[in-house]
Design a protein around this motif. Structure first.
Motif, short mmCIF file in Angstrom:
data_model
loop_
_atom_site.label_atom_id
_atom_site.label_comp_id
_atom_site.label_asym_id
_atom_site.label_seq_id
_atom_site.Cartn_x
_atom_site.Cartn_y
_atom_site.Cartn_z
N VAL A 182 15.01 -18.21 4.27
CA VAL A 182 15.07 -18.10 2.81
C VAL A 182 14.40 -16.81 2.35
CG1 VAL A 182 15.08 -20.59 2.45
CG2 VAL A 182 12.91 -19.38 2.53
N TYR A 183 14.68 -16.46 1.09
CA TYR A 183 14.04 -15.32 0.43
C TYR A 183 13.45 -15.82 -0.90
CZ TYR A 183 16.68 -12.26 3.61
OH TYR A 183 17.19 -11.65 4.71
N SER A 184 12.30 -15.28 -1.24
CA SER A 184 11.69 -15.54 -2.55
C SER A 184 10.78 -14.36 -2.86
CB SER A 184 10.91 -16.85 -2.55
OG SER A 184 10.36 -17.12 -3.82
N ALA A 185 11.37 -13.28 -3.33
CA ALA A 185 10.64 -12.02 -3.51
C ALA A 185 10.76 -11.53 -4.94
CB ALA A 185 11.17 -10.96 -2.55
N VAL A 186 9.71 -10.83 -5.39
CA VAL A 186 9.68 -10.28 -6.74
C VAL A 186 9.61 -8.76 -6.64
CG1 VAL A 186 8.47 -10.20 -8.94
CG2 VAL A 186 8.53 -12.34 -7.63
N LEU A 187 10.57 -8.08 -7.24
CA LEU A 187 10.62 -6.62 -7.26
C LEU A 187 10.25 -6.13 -8.65
CD1 LEU A 187 11.37 -3.97 -5.74
CD2 LEU A 187 13.69 -4.27 -6.65
N ILE A 188 9.26 -5.24 -8.73
CA ILE A 188 8.80 -4.67 -10.00
C ILE A 188 9.15 -3.18 -10.00
CG2 ILE A 188 6.84 -4.42 -11.57
CD1 ILE A 188 5.41 -6.55 -9.79
N GLN A 189 9.93 -2.75 -10.98
CA GLN A 189 10.39 -1.36 -11.04
C GLN A 189 9.91 -0.69 -12.32
OE1 GLN A 189 14.50 -2.79 -10.45
NE2 GLN A 189 14.67 -1.28 -8.81
N TYR A 190 9.32 0.51 -12.15
CA TYR A 190 8.80 1.28 -13.28
C TYR A 190 9.12 2.75 -13.04
CZ TYR A 190 5.41 3.21 -16.62
OH TYR A 190 4.80 3.88 -17.65
N LEU A 191 9.96 3.30 -13.92
CA LEU A 191 10.45 4.66 -13.71
C LEU A 191 11.09 4.76 -12.32
CD1 LEU A 191 7.54 6.68 -15.40
CD2 LEU A 191 9.74 6.00 -16.38
N GLU A 192 10.65 5.73 -11.51
CA GLU A 192 11.22 5.86 -10.17
C GLU A 192 10.40 5.12 -9.12
OE1 GLU A 192 8.07 8.90 -10.47
OE2 GLU A 192 9.66 8.16 -11.78
N LYS A 193 9.34 4.42 -9.56
CA LYS A 193 8.44 3.72 -8.62
C LYS A 193 8.73 2.22 -8.62
CE LYS A 193 5.04 5.39 -10.97
NZ LYS A 193 3.69 5.68 -11.48
N SER A 194 8.30 1.57 -7.55
CA SER A 194 8.49 0.12 -7.46
C SER A 194 7.38 -0.50 -6.62
CB SER A 194 9.86 -0.22 -6.85
OG SER A 194 9.93 0.21 -5.50
N GLU A 195 7.11 -1.78 -6.89
CA GLU A 195 6.17 -2.58 -6.12
C GLU A 195 6.86 -3.89 -5.77
OE1 GLU A 195 2.92 -2.34 -5.01
OE2 GLU A 195 2.89 -0.21 -5.50
N LEU A 196 6.40 -4.51 -4.69
CA LEU A 196 7.08 -5.70 -4.19
C LEU A 196 6.09 -6.82 -3.89
CD1 LEU A 196 9.79 -6.93 -3.07
CD2 LEU A 196 9.09 -6.02 -0.84
N ILE A 197 6.40 -8.02 -4.33
CA ILE A 197 5.72 -9.23 -3.87
C ILE A 197 6.68 -9.85 -2.86
CG2 ILE A 197 4.70 -11.44 -4.50
CD1 ILE A 197 4.33 -10.37 -7.32
N PRO A 198 6.41 -9.74 -1.57
CA PRO A 198 7.42 -10.08 -0.55
C PRO A 198 7.82 -11.54 -0.48
CG PRO A 198 5.31 -9.56 0.47
CD PRO A 198 5.17 -9.21 -0.98
N PHE A 199 6.87 -12.46 -0.81
CA PHE A 199 7.22 -13.88 -0.71
C PHE A 199 6.31 -14.67 -1.63
CE2 PHE A 199 7.60 -18.08 1.43
CZ PHE A 199 8.99 -18.18 1.41
N VAL A 200 6.89 -15.53 -2.44
CA VAL A 200 6.11 -16.33 -3.38
C VAL A 200 6.77 -17.70 -3.53
CG1 VAL A 200 7.36 -15.33 -5.34
CG2 VAL A 200 5.16 -16.45 -5.72
N LEU A 201 5.95 -18.75 -3.47
CA LEU A 201 6.46 -20.11 -3.60
C LEU A 201 5.88 -20.85 -4.80
CD1 LEU A 201 6.55 -21.49 0.07
CD2 LEU A 201 8.49 -20.82 -1.37
N SER A 202 4.77 -20.33 -5.35
CA SER A 202 4.13 -21.02 -6.47
C SER A 202 3.48 -19.99 -7.39
CB SER A 202 3.08 -22.01 -5.96
OG SER A 202 1.96 -21.32 -5.44
N THR A 203 2.92 -20.48 -8.47
CA THR A 203 2.27 -19.60 -9.44
C THR A 203 0.77 -19.46 -9.18
OG1 THR A 203 1.89 -21.46 -10.95
CG2 THR A 203 3.94 -20.22 -11.22
N SER A 204 0.29 -19.91 -8.02
CA SER A 204 -1.15 -19.99 -7.77
C SER A 204 -1.88 -18.66 -7.95
CB SER A 204 -1.42 -20.55 -6.37
OG SER A 204 -0.85 -19.73 -5.39
#
Length: 725
Positions: free
Chosen positions: A358-380
């Motif tokens: 499975v995949y559960s990833a969050v990609l954050i993009q700002y201008l030409e830059k990006s950050e990644l939360i590779p795997f998340v299952l809860s809001t903890s």
């Protein structure tokens, strides 16, 4: 109105004179208490939790039996045509009476949060939200059971059985996709129909108007169905146009509540809502930010909590007009191109166990830059993970920290979890070793940050440059003490002859007491005693491994090993405290060269047995630019392995390390986000065995003794009053 109230009173009176009502109430009380205290292992050391969700989740279980029995008592009134009321008013009054009978034992059980609060921190707002949700559940459960008695007016047993089966289905229908492959439509229906699915948000302390609307609209629909069936039983016709208009209105209201709703977080620390720190950051965006959540469709069925993730991300983005949120189905090829790795999770499919990719990833993009939360299952820890990454994108500032091992070991072998942990928390990590340490220490500036684990083997040159950097204002987390313990073999404690960092720290307000701290709040060690065939395992409390209870600077608590007490002075503030029942073990030379008694089987387990006095001790402190823990093995991978469970690691010390690094950087508000989403549920208010035993007896007396007695006394009182009349 008077006639409806008279019918309600008549129904309540029928309950009060019925032994079955008292038996049902007693069964509800005892079942819920037993499931929470004993099946939930509330009184078991290290396992007890103040989280009341298991208690509230037990109510639907017992309701499968009790609610149909309560409605059975109303059957004569449901079929009584002589009542001078319209079917709508009659069924309204009777459904409220059945709901009242359902609520009676729960009102008695409202004593439970106060009992639990004796042992740990209780979130009373979350408890109130849960009671509100379970009362809404009870209203719908009562009406559902009344509906079946209306459908089969000529039978008692059949509607009773059918009501129980139906309640079981609507309670647990949302679990079906967890064990069997269901399509998207069926999964959606299972969730929407399930009573328990809609109760979940209430149990977390979230007041969601959509779930309130679900219960109230469902109750109204069930009531209308009962009325319609009653008209049919009486041979009266109902207008099709009226029925159509009612159905249309209900549908429109339901749809409007799905699009226009409010969602309030009533939990103690706002666990499921945005903090001021995040709101302030997002309010000052100069350029748009795009957040994309990639989630496998299988994951939504296996882990329903990912719905909370999607909702939290949507709420997060709604705080700023410059933010957008997209939920996308995970495409393996696309995600691999983005550098996102898949994860394997276990799936029990009823007849077999398999691992699903499975995949559960969050990609954050700002201008030409990006950050990644590779795997998340809860809001903890989701808010912290988002905010620190957004902050990094906006400011373009890295959080760099150097790691230095000064006790003759290496970061890669003895502290192997530190670097990946800090990296996952947004730090850029660089290891120092014998080849580069001196040069890096020489160039440290006030903006730089370093974490040092042990100081006895630092060279004179390294100590000099480190002290010089600290004098200039460099920030440091230091884990060290005046003594050294051999952790791989016999746990011998010695005092290094030359450790200039200890003298330096003493001069900066961190005075070490030349002793080892012991406490009755300590880690229980399971060790082997005896030899050969006589060897056996025994669990003993080890007072030298201090279990730090949750407190202001360590919301989750911590564990420290062979720590020396710190006596802070000047501008140094204490951070971590033992209990008031701690004591000091003074050094005493022995034949084997061990300065302290460390054998878990021989060491005294109390101050009285040690001929010492009880006192609260300090084992961590902080100045403007130095945070000190008097334990060089605080985040040692070997010690982490000792205190971790078989299926989960104990990384509370690593969270404390992360928090201190952020605080030293002036990012205390960001550090608070890590602890905000992790409510303390441990039984931290009780540390002594005698006190724990006394409180346990009191709680058991109040719950298993007093509550059943109250039910019995009400029954006896009603019977006496009836006989007098």
């Amino acid at each position: 109105m008077k006639k409806s109230f008279a019918l309600y009173k008549s129904a309540i009176f029928s309950y009060l004179i019925d032994p079955l009502f008292y038996a049902s109430s007693l069964l509800t009380v005892l079942f819920c208490l037993f499931k929470f205290f004993f099946m939930g292992k509330f009184f078991v050391s290290g396992l007890g939790s103040t989280d009341l969700r298991p208690f509230f989740n037990s109510v639907p279980y017992i309701s499968i039996l009790t609610v149909p029995l309560l409605v059975l008592r109303l059957r004569p009134l449901l079929l009584d045509d002589s009542v001078p009321l319209s079917p709508f008013k009659r069924f309204s009054a009777l459904s409220l009476s059945a709901f009242s009978a359902f609520a009676f034992p729960l009102i008695l059980l409202s004593i439970l949060p106060f009992c639990v609060n004796l042992f740990g921190t209780m979130d009373f707002f979350q408890a109130l939200s849960s009671f509100f949700g379970i009362f809404l559940y009870g209203l719908c459960a009562s009406l559902l059971s009344i509906l079946f008695f209306s459908i089969f007016p000529n039978s008692q047993v059949f509607p009773l059985i059918l009501s129980s089966v139906s309640l079981a289905l609507v309670n647990f229908l949302h679990l079906l996709p967890l064990y069997y492959q269901t399509g998207i439509i069926l999964t959606f229906l299972c969730r929407k129909i399930s009573f328990a699915w809609h109760f979940d948000s209430f149990s977390k302390g979230i007041i969601d108007s959509r779930n309130i609307a679900y219960y109230l609209i469902l109750a109204f629909v069930l009531l209308l169905l009962c009325v319609s069936l009653e008209y049919k039983r009486l041979g009266k016709k109902t207008s099709r146009l009226t029925a159509f208009l009612f159905a249309a209105i209900i549908l429109l209201v339901s749809l409007s509540f799905q699009n226009l709703y409010f969602r309030a977080d009533a939990s103690k620390n706002g666990q499921f809502s945005l903090s001021k720190t995040s709101k302030n950051l997002l309010s000052n965006l100069e350029n748009p930010i795009r957040i994309t959540y990639y989630r496998s469709k299988e994951l939504k069925n296996l882990y329903p909590q990912t719905s909370d993730v999607a909702e939290f991300l949507a709420d997060y983005c709604s705080e700023s007009k410059g933010m957008s949120f997209t939920l996308e189905k995970a495409d393996p090829e696309k995600l691999k191109a983005l550098g996102i790795q898949s994860q394997q999770i276990r799936s029990d499919n009823g007849t077999k166990t398999e691992f699903v990719t499975v995949y559960s990833a969050v990609l954050i993009q700002y201008l030409e830059k990006s950050e990644l939360i590779p795997f998340v299952l809860s809001t903890s820890s989701l808010e912290y993970d988002l905010t620190q990454r957004v902050q990094k994108l906006i400011t373009s500032k890295d959080r760099k920290v150097y790691l230095l091992c000064g006790n003759g070991r290496s970061i890669e072998e003895s502290y192997l979890y530190v670097a990946p942990w800090l990296s996952s928390r947004g730090f850029e990590v660089e290891h120092l070793n014998d080849f580069n340490a001196t040069e890096v220490l020489k160039k440290l500036t006030p903006e730089d940050q370093i974490a040092v684990f042990g100081t006895k083997d630092l060279s004179a040159e390294q100590s000099f440059y480190l002290q010089n950097a600290l004098e200039k204002g460099a920030k440091a987390f230091i884990a060290t003490s005046p003594f050294h313990t051999t952790i791989e073999d016999e746990w011998k404690v010695s005092k290094p002859e030359h450790d200039s960092m200890i003298s330096y720290l003493n001069s900066k307000g961190f005075a070490f007491d030349l002793s080892l701290a012991e406490d009755i709040s300590c880690y229980p060690l399971t060790m082997e005693s005896g030899e050969g065939n006589k060897a056996e395992y025994a669990t003993v409390n080890y007072p030298l491994w201090l279990v730090i209870q949750n407190q202001k600077e360590a919301k989750k608590g911590a564990t420290v090993f062979w720590a020396s007490p710190i006596v802070p002075y000047g501008q140094v503030e204490p951070l971590l405290f033992t209990t008031n029942y701690a004591w000091k073990q003074r050094p005493a030379a022995s034949d084997d060269g061990n300065l302290f008694l460390t054998n878990p089987f021989m060491i005294p387990k109390s101050a009285a047995a040690s001929d010492a006095k009880n006192e609260q001790l300090i084992v961590a402190a902080r100045s403007k630019n130095i945070s000190l823990v008097s334990d060089q093995f605080f985040v040692s991978s070997l010690m982490t392995g000792f205190i971790s469970g078989e299926s989960s690691g104990d990384f509370r010390n690593y969270d404390f390390l992360t928090k201190e690094l952020l605080v030293l950087r002036g990012e205390g508000e960001l550090a608070a986000l890590m602890e905000k989403s992790a409510p303390v549920t441990s039984l931290h208010k009780i540390v002594g065995e005698s006190e724990f035993s006394a409180k346990r007896k009191l709680v058991l007396l109040l719950t298993f003794g007093l509550l059943p007695l109250v039910i019995l006394l009400i029954f006896v009182f009603v019977q006496i009053k009836r006989r007098k009349k």
